[in-house]
Design a protein around this motif. Structure first.
Motif, PDB file in Angstrom:
ATOM      1  N   LEU A  28       0.827  -1.217   0.000  1.00  0.00           N
ATOM      2  CA  LEU A  28       0.000   0.000   0.000  1.00  0.00           C
ATOM      3  C   LEU A  28       0.857   1.262   0.000  1.00  0.00           C
ATOM      4  O   LEU A  28       0.534   2.239  -0.687  1.00  0.00           O
ATOM      5  CB  LEU A  28      -0.936  -0.016   1.216  1.00  0.00           C
ATOM      6  N   ASN A  29       1.932   1.255   0.772  1.00  0.00           N
ATOM      7  CA  ASN A  29       2.831   2.420   0.769  1.00  0.00           C
ATOM      8  C   ASN A  29       3.457   2.632  -0.594  1.00  0.00           C
ATOM      9  O   ASN A  29       3.595   3.767  -1.069  1.00  0.00           O
ATOM     10  CB  ASN A  29       3.935   2.231   1.824  1.00  0.00           C
ATOM     11  N   PHE A  30       3.829   1.529  -1.236  1.00  0.00           N
ATOM     12  CA  PHE A  30       4.418   1.602  -2.576  1.00  0.00           C
ATOM     13  C   PHE A  30       3.410   2.201  -3.568  1.00  0.00           C
ATOM     14  O   PHE A  30       3.732   3.102  -4.353  1.00  0.00           O
ATOM     15  CB  PHE A  30       4.848   0.201  -3.007  1.00  0.00           C
ATOM     16  N   ILE A  63       2.664   6.045  -3.006  1.00  0.00           N
ATOM     17  CA  ILE A  63       3.681   6.938  -3.553  1.00  0.00           C
ATOM     18  C   ILE A  63       3.558   7.032  -5.072  1.00  0.00           C
ATOM     19  O   ILE A  63       3.690   8.114  -5.665  1.00  0.00           O
ATOM     20  CB  ILE A  63       5.087   6.451  -3.145  1.00  0.00           C
ATOM     21  N   LEU A  64       3.248   5.906  -5.703  1.00  0.00           N
ATOM     22  CA  LEU A  64       3.074   5.914  -7.164  1.00  0.00           C
ATOM     23  C   LEU A  64       1.875   6.767  -7.576  1.00  0.00           C
ATOM     24  O   LEU A  64       1.893   7.402  -8.637  1.00  0.00           O
ATOM     25  CB  LEU A  64       2.887   4.486  -7.683  1.00  0.00           C
ATOM     26  N   SER A  69       9.970   4.506  -4.736  1.00  0.00           N
ATOM     27  CA  SER A  69      10.765   4.619  -3.511  1.00  0.00           C
ATOM     28  C   SER A  69      11.701   3.423  -3.378  1.00  0.00           C
ATOM     29  O   SER A  69      11.397   2.309  -3.809  1.00  0.00           O
ATOM     30  CB  SER A  69       9.848   4.702  -2.290  1.00  0.00           C
ATOM     31  N   ASP A  70      12.859   3.664  -2.788  1.00  0.00           N
ATOM     32  CA  ASP A  70      13.793   2.582  -2.502  1.00  0.00           C
ATOM     33  C   ASP A  70      13.243   1.707  -1.381  1.00  0.00           C
ATOM     34  O   ASP A  70      12.417   2.143  -0.573  1.00  0.00           O
ATOM     35  CB  ASP A  70      15.149   3.146  -2.071  1.00  0.00           C
ATOM     36  N   LEU A  71      13.706   0.469  -1.337  1.00  0.00           N
ATOM     37  CA  LEU A  71      13.350  -0.416  -0.227  1.00  0.00           C
ATOM     38  C   LEU A  71      14.445  -0.334   0.832  1.00  0.00           C
ATOM     39  O   LEU A  71      15.601  -0.664   0.560  1.00  0.00           O
ATOM     40  CB  LEU A  71      13.230  -1.865  -0.725  1.00  0.00           C
TER      41      LEU A  71
END
Length: 382
Positions: free
Chosen positions: A37-39, A42-43, A51-53
């Motif tokens: 969900l965070n990924f 941001i998209l 974003s980097d992991l």
């Protein structure tokens, strides 16, 4: 009762230490869902980005050797220093995608309430994502990336340990509602250690042994089991057939918890690899620094030691190989290596020679039991 090793975490002076949690499937699924969900958030933002992991750094420079106030066992930990997997850099893009692929696979395994081995996971990923997974090593490293991202144990991800380990000697094992296994009656093959850590955790253990002897080599383990050394020296024999797998380390840790008064003695080759195997049992490994403390035990170095060389014929001394020197260099740079180990390692390198346990057969094939008994009487282990 809470594991004293776990409770002692509260008393470490370095509050930046990081560890992997053992969590129920529902919590792991929730962590994976939050990461997704965070990924996506941001998209979908007005200024979309990839974003980097942020992964816990598993390099040796990020490792710490720590000892809690409630235990004498030193363990390897990792600090909260991060590295990243990025989709925007060519050299890490595939590794970035591998993390998501493994998380997706683990999520499905947990939903189905299954357990899979790393090998099973490799073949599944090889079929589903051949562009990203071509070797077992890639899968193993990616699993550790997921552990470092979610800060949970591999077992919590539904990944079962593959076990090479065997146990023999004065030990009774019983799974709940199952028959008792007498490890003294399993012959020279010993009893195979299960890769299911939950089964190992629920085992009912009984023993009248006075020692636990960790044996580096399968062939030496077989010799000791065939000679029934555990009757001459009341003991439990355990081997991982070389570098220890998680299941063997877990069972040894269970034995240490169940029978805290039993000394754990290691019989390894007198070479850098033998010492590295001992240190993995004793301190854990940097690659699994997030979980290492769960499997560390107060293993003492029984032999071979430098003072044993006087009984070894000169013809049995073998020159160190380049791989030996590489392992020695890595051990020398390790923060966990205690001074007496370091001195012995320096002697190995200075002499440029190594000795294998089999060199003791110069005194006869039945000499191993006598050697172990003599070393125990001398109490010359630390």
């Amino acid at each position: 009762m809470e594991d004293p090793r776990k409770s002692s975490m509260r008393f470490f002076s370095d509050q930046n230490l990081c560890h992997a949690d053992i969590l129920p499937p529902s919590e792991i699924r929730a962590r994976i869902e939050v990461a997704v969900l965070n990924f996506l958030r941001i998209l979908a933002s007005p200024t979309p980005a990839i974003s980097d992991l942020p992964l816990i750094n598993r390099r040796s420079s990020n490792s710490r050797a720590c000892k809690g106030l409630l235990t004498q066992v030193s363990c390897i930990f990792l600090s909260h220093s991060f590295c990243t997997r990025s989709l925007m850099r060519a050299n890490t893009a595939k590794a970035f995608i591998r993390v998501w692929k493994v998380m997706e696979m683990c999520f499905g395994v947990l939903v189905q309430e299954k357990r899979v081995t790393q090998r099973e996971l490799f073949y599944k990923l090889l079929c589903d994502s051949p562009d990203y997974f071509t070797s077992q090593l890639q899968v193993n490293r990616t699993i550790q990336d997921v552990v470092a991202l979610l800060q949970c144990s591999r077992y919590s991800l539904g990944i079962m340990a593959s076990s090479r380990g065997l146990v023999a000697g004065r030990l009774l094992l019983q799974e709940p509602n199952q028959e008792v296994v007498d490890c003294s009656e399993c012959g020279l093959s010993g009893h195979a250690i299960s890769g299911d850590l939950n089964r190992l955790e629920t085992l009912i253990l009984k023993t009248d042994a006075r020692y636990i002897i960790v044996v580096e080599k399968h062939a030496i383990f077989q010799r000791l089991a065939e000679d029934r050394v555990f009757n001459q020296i009341p003991s439990i024999l355990i081997t991982a057939k070389g570098y220890p797998d998680i299941a063997t380390r877990f069972l040894l840790h269970r034995l240490a918890r169940a029978f805290p008064g039993l000394p754990i003695l290691a019989l390894v080759d007198w070479n850098p690899a033998g010492l590295a195997i001992l240190c993995t049992f004793k301190f854990g490994s940097i690659g699994m620094g997030l979980e290492a403390y769960r499997y560390a035990c107060n293993v003492k170095w029984l032999g071979l030691r430098v003072d044993d060389l006087e009984m070894i014929p000169e013809q049995s001394l073998v020159p160190l190989k380049p791989r030996d020197l590489q392992i020695a260099k890595s051990l020398m740079s390790s923060e966990v290596l205690q001074e007496n180990y370091r001195r012995e390692l320096e002697i190995m390198v200075q002499h440029g020679q190594r000795v294998e346990i089999e060199a003791l057969y110069f005194h006869g094939y039945d000499y191993l039991g006598k050697y172990i008994a003599k070393k125990i009487v001398q109490a010359n282990y630390i």
